[in-house]
Enzyme design. Structure first.
Site, PDB file in Angstrom:
ATOM      1  N   TYR A 145       0.761  -1.165  -0.001  1.00  0.00           N
ATOM      2  CA  TYR A 145       0.051   0.052   0.077  1.00  0.00           C
ATOM      3  C   TYR A 145       0.898   1.140  -0.052  1.00  0.00           C
ATOM      4  CZ  TYR A 145      -3.105   3.572   2.253  1.00  0.00           C
ATOM      5  OH  TYR A 145      -3.433   4.693   2.708  1.00  0.00           O
ATOM      6  N   ASP A 230      -1.770  -6.465   9.225  1.00  0.00           N
ATOM      7  CA  ASP A 230      -2.707  -5.565   8.874  1.00  0.00           C
ATOM      8  C   ASP A 230      -3.991  -6.162   8.128  1.00  0.00           C
ATOM      9  OD1 ASP A 230      -4.520  -3.611   7.754  1.00  0.00           O
ATOM     10  OD2 ASP A 230      -2.802  -2.050   7.745  1.00  0.00           O
ATOM     11  N   ILE A 232      -7.120  -5.118   7.773  1.00  0.00           N
ATOM     12  CA  ILE A 232      -8.331  -4.451   7.495  1.00  0.00           C
ATOM     13  C   ILE A 232      -9.345  -4.733   6.507  1.00  0.00           C
ATOM     14  CG2 ILE A 232      -7.037  -2.400   8.489  1.00  0.00           C
ATOM     15  CD1 ILE A 232      -7.093  -1.164   5.618  1.00  0.00           C
ATOM     16  N   LYS A 272     -12.991  -0.324   5.722  1.00  0.00           N
ATOM     17  CA  LYS A 272     -13.330  -1.427   4.495  1.00  0.00           C
ATOM     18  C   LYS A 272     -14.162  -2.326   4.433  1.00  0.00           C
ATOM     19  CE  LYS A 272      -9.610   0.733   3.010  1.00  0.00           C
ATOM     20  NZ  LYS A 272      -9.446   1.856   2.220  1.00  0.00           N
TER      21      LYS A 272
END
Length: 469
Positions: A145, A230, A232, A272
């Protein structure tokens, strides 16, 4: 400028990345089907706008929660007054239960181990402050990202060392790649404090396999470092293989009583999975009480409002709603993703097979003028300015191979997606025609040169023959 701090004047935020530049171009000329049909279509934003009707319907049926009431009585004053940084117990309980539900209740989470933050951005940065010193390093698998260059580095001074992953094995993490990244950090005199992964992956849209997760646990155990997972996008998995949380692997391997148990940390968010990025709800989950205590104190710089916590605690506690939301949201994501893949195929473009996320990792290597990142940027500019689609080039995600792009699909309507695919197909067709014309021109020149050389050779032979006579 001497009156300002170095942080203010430095250029390490990453705002000049093509990832953010594409957004800026979109904002100058945003597409609208009626008011601006020739505008730029935003396909660089990983937002889920496919299921807004579900929470909106819930709000209409739950007037007390929406109106900040309890049993018909206003609690506005109670929510408006000061709240400490530990968060509302009811919300923390509802959030960890939702996290467990997403993971098929294969693992449970203790609300006392969770720290609320203003989104995942704040959660990741807070963990950097907790786990590393300025100048220390975290290893991240590529592509990753683009915002991590800002979130992890800008204010903390932490360095990112890439774990180079390639298309040869679908960008999966390997033991040699992990070790090479670690050794690269050592050569730069950087102390490695941990590994950070996104699972499901942003930008790949894939879930990590269990053997990859086992590899990571073995690696951090051997190196005595941290692992941040992570997660998410954990609630966006719409097809097999299913999502496996790092916490599930730890428990399956009975590592609760080992040192590694406290060195694995999870980042979560509702941006998300529930499509609520504007609510700024993130979280850190850690089994290390020292990290939890420190992160809780740091969270005072980015709290989640009491009103938001109250509203969402009611929503997430409604198990009928969460079950229905996840089922319908998964179907909608899968349908929209399938339409994107189909549209790309019609344009002669492939992508990495994916099963999660709000985007696809698209292969446009065949459209490059050369196998270079300069050619990738040239293609990206044509797509943004001529085709008028904002997508994210792989170089902004630190991909090691030019020609890959992240294309988002969940932030636009089905009709807008159709327009985008028509534009892309027209562009690819024009490129093919131009390439064909260019090749035909080259061939005709080659034929002309061959004939010219033949004529010269013939004339030379004829002249010699006349001389001999």
């Amino acid at each position: 400028m001497g009156l300002l701090s170095r942080k203010v004047t430095c250029n390490s935020h990453g705002q000049d990345s093509s990832y953010f530049l594409g957004w800026q171009e979109y904002e100058k000329n945003p597409y609208h089907e009626v008011n601006n049909p020739q505008g730029i279509i935003q396909m660089g934003l990983a937002e889920n706008q496919l299921s807004f009707d579900l929470p909106e319907s819930w709000l209409a049926k739950n007037a007390d929660a929406a109106g900040f009431k309890r049993d018909g009585q206003s609690i506005f004053k109670e929510l408006a007054l000061f709240q400490d940084y530990h968060g509302l117990p009811a919300f923390k309980k509802a959030l960890v239960d939702f996290m467990a539900e997403i993971r098929g209740n294969k693992v449970t989470f203790d609300p006392n181990h969770i720290v609320l933050t203003a989104g995942a951005t704040s959660a990741n940065e807070t963990l950097m402050f907790c786990l590393a010193e300025q100048g220390d390093a975290f290893l991240l698998p590529t592509p990753y990202y683009p915002g991590f260059d800002r979130d992890l580095k800008w204010r903390t001074g932490v360095e990112i060392v890439p774990i180079q992953c390639t298309s040869s094995n679908r960008f999966q993490i390997t033991a040699p790649a992990l070790e090479e990244a670690y050794q690269q950090a050592q050569r730069k005199n950087l102390r490695v404090k941990g590994v950070l992964v996104t699972n499901p992956s942003n930008p790949l849209g894939t879930t990590m396999r269990r053997d990859e997760l086992d590899l990571l646990i073995n690696f951090i155990t051997d190196k005595e470092i941290h692992l941040i997972s992570d997660e998410i996008y954990s609630g966006t998995v719409f097809s097999s293989p299913g999502f496996v949380s790092i916490m599930e692997v730890l428990k399956d391997r009975s590592l609760e009583q080992t040192p590694v148990w406290e060195r694995v940390h999870i980042v979560y968010s509702l941006s998300k999975d529930l499509g609520l990025p504007g609510f700024r709800v993130g979280a850190i989950y850690s089994n290390d009480p020292i990290v939890v205590a420190a992160a809780t104190k740091m969270s005072s710089f980015g709290l989640v409002s009491s009103q938001t916590q109250y509203l969402l605690s009611a929503m997430l506690s409604d198990k009928k709603f969460t079950k229905e939301y996840m089922a319908k949201n998964h179907k909608r994501l899968q349908k929209q993703q399938s339409k994107l893949v189909s549209g790309l195929e019609k344009a002669g473009i492939g992508c990495l097979e994916s099963n999660a996320g709000l985007f696809c990792w698209v292969d446009m290597r065949h459209l490059l003028s050369s196998n270079t990142f300069e050619a990738e940027m040239e293609l990206w500019k044509r797509i943004v300015y001529d085709v008028k689609l904002n997508i994210s080039p792989g170089s902004s995600c630190h991909c090691s191979e030019p020609g890959w792009f992240r294309v988002c699909f969940a932030n636009i309507s089905e009709d807008t997606l159709k327009v985008a695919m028509q534009r892309l197909k027209s562009f690819v067709d024009s490129v093919a025609i131009n390439n064909q014309s260019h090749q035909e021109l080259k061939n005709s020149r080659k034929k002309f040169r061959t004939k010219w050389v033949f004529r010269l050779s013939f004339q030379s032979f004829h002249d010699r023959e006349q001389d001999e006579r």
